[in-house]
Design a protein around this motif. Sequence first.
Motif, short mmCIF file in Angstrom:
data_model
loop_
_atom_site.label_atom_id
_atom_site.label_comp_id
_atom_site.label_asym_id
_atom_site.label_seq_id
_atom_site.Cartn_x
_atom_site.Cartn_y
_atom_site.Cartn_z
N LEU A 75 8.76 -3.37 -1.67
CA LEU A 75 7.34 -3.71 -1.55
C LEU A 75 6.56 -3.33 -2.80
CD1 LEU A 75 6.89 -2.57 2.16
CD2 LEU A 75 7.01 -4.92 1.31
N THR A 333 4.56 -4.51 9.77
CA THR A 333 4.51 -5.11 8.43
C THR A 333 4.43 -6.64 8.52
OG1 THR A 333 5.79 -3.30 7.51
CG2 THR A 333 5.76 -5.34 6.24
N GLU A 336 1.08 -8.10 9.41
CA GLU A 336 0.08 -8.10 8.33
C GLU A 336 -0.05 -9.47 7.68
OE1 GLU A 336 0.99 -5.31 5.28
OE2 GLU A 336 0.07 -3.63 6.33
N SER A 342 -2.62 -7.79 1.82
CA SER A 342 -2.51 -6.36 2.15
C SER A 342 -2.41 -5.55 0.86
CB SER A 342 -1.26 -6.12 3.00
OG SER A 342 -1.03 -4.74 3.13
N LYS A 344 -1.33 -2.27 -0.33
CA LYS A 344 -0.49 -1.26 0.29
C LYS A 344 -0.59 0.10 -0.39
CE LYS A 344 2.96 -4.33 2.38
NZ LYS A 344 2.94 -3.88 3.76
N ASP A 346 1.44 3.84 -0.01
CA ASP A 346 2.57 4.54 0.59
C ASP A 346 2.39 6.02 0.29
OD1 ASP A 346 5.12 5.28 1.47
OD2 ASP A 346 6.05 4.72 -0.44
N HIS A 386 1.62 4.74 5.80
CA HIS A 386 1.31 3.51 5.08
C HIS A 386 -0.15 3.21 5.37
CE1 HIS A 386 5.44 3.53 4.23
NE2 HIS A 386 5.78 3.46 5.50
N ASN A 388 -2.46 0.92 4.66
CA ASN A 388 -2.63 -0.43 4.11
C ASN A 388 -4.03 -0.96 4.41
OD1 ASN A 388 -0.03 -0.10 3.36
ND2 ASN A 388 0.85 -1.53 4.83
N HIS A 421 8.51 4.07 -1.10
CA HIS A 421 8.68 2.68 -1.55
C HIS A 421 8.86 2.56 -3.05
CE1 HIS A 421 6.34 1.03 2.17
NE2 HIS A 421 7.49 1.56 2.50
#
Length: 470
Positions: A75, A333, A336, A342, A344, A346, A386, A388, A421
């Motif tokens: 990601l 996920t 989304e 999104s 993101k 992490d 996460h 997001n 990630h």
Amino acid sequence: VTHPFIAAVQAAAPNCRLACDATGMEPFLTDCRGIFRGDALCVASPSTTADVAAVVGAARAHGVAVVPQGGNTGLAGGATPMGRQPQVVLHLGRMRAIRRIDRVGMTLEAEAGCILQSAKEAAQEKGRLLPISFAAEGSATVGGMIATNAGGINALRYGTVRQQVLGLEAVMSDGSVLRAMSGLRKDNSGYDWKHWLIGSEGTLGIVTAAVLRLSPLPTQRHVAFVAVDSPAAALRLLERLQDSVGNALSAFELMSGTSVARVLQHQGGRLPLEQAGAWYVLLELSDQAAAQLGPQLEAELFAAMDAGDARDAAVADNLDQMRQFWALRENITEAERHVGRSFKHDVAVAVSAMPDFIERASAAVTALHADLSLNVFGHLGDGNVHFNVLAPDGLESLGERVHHVVHDVVAACEGSIAAEHGIGQYRVTELQRLKPPQEMAWMARVKRALDPENLLNPGKLLPAEQNHVA
Ligand code: 2HG
Ligand code: ZN
């Protein structure tokens, strides 16, 4: 005319598959979300370590950058080519053998392109557990999860991928092969170079095979879906379970009410509780011991409700229900995608600081623009969420400012902007902005030592132009 690099690969590794046409390369030039896109001379798919070495050797001889790619589920854009220099995508998907499972030694040896799920199934057939689990495990590969030091839902009990790697085989930037595949549990005979590569995102060497640590296969599993009022209440539930069931706790996931509502709306499924909650916890206990954990879990959930820490709770009765509970978490996920863009994050912070982080970061995002919405979920037991931020069409350009305000709160909480990630190309400028310059300088020195010509995944993790500043 054929690029001399391509001719060199054809000569040195005739069995290495090469795709040089637009259609053949297409799936490898963009990431799974379609937000990064790059170009390449070709996509090389070797089937042996010797052929990987041949490709890297030819790349070095011709000044071609090498972008390793596994299941392309990342990601952060770490496996997608970027920039204008000539480059090759090195796809490891053909190297998928499981070479060996040692039951008493509790190890599994697999090639880099082996799909995580296949490795887990092979271990299970032998009565062992490969304790790495995440939503993308049906496509993600052993090499990719090592390169990113993936986390997932079982890191709480077993640690991240780093803790599961006992041995590694890798092709280094000069085309030589380093092998440490004995899988020894104890080996202090020098620098433990496998740890340089784990989590290095393909910038220091290319993982071609690994020896992974296995664990005993649990004989009982219990999964509960719990509504709680707040992240702070979720932490009180966590503490209660740490006291009572301790090491049997193998997952403790937090989900906001809106995250789950979005899954129900777009992906289907059914809430296993009477009423929707503000937040949910999905937790799993697993063990080999004979003592039945089920009654103990139910007693703890009742106690948590009496204490006001949980609103309602459901315990899965059978495997099918366990899957349904987990689907509500694992489809977040995917759900989304129906909303727009999104942004993101992490994030890792101290477990106890998580309620404070979530509150401050939520306020900062809301203050930035009223039409942004939040999708907050993740591995609360590890101090990793996460965070997001979903932007409706038209607000895509807010990305940079959103990353800034969220990461500023991360920094204020002494956290990390990349928990599981990776940095990839998505977070390179933010890492530069927030990581202490001294640490960045040492990372650049390591990079120069191991990849002096900056040909391994350039521009990922470290900015391309700074890798080689003296
Ligand atoms: C998860 O925990 C994954 O489900 C994906 O790490 C997180 O989509 C994300 O941001
Ligand atoms: Zn995650």
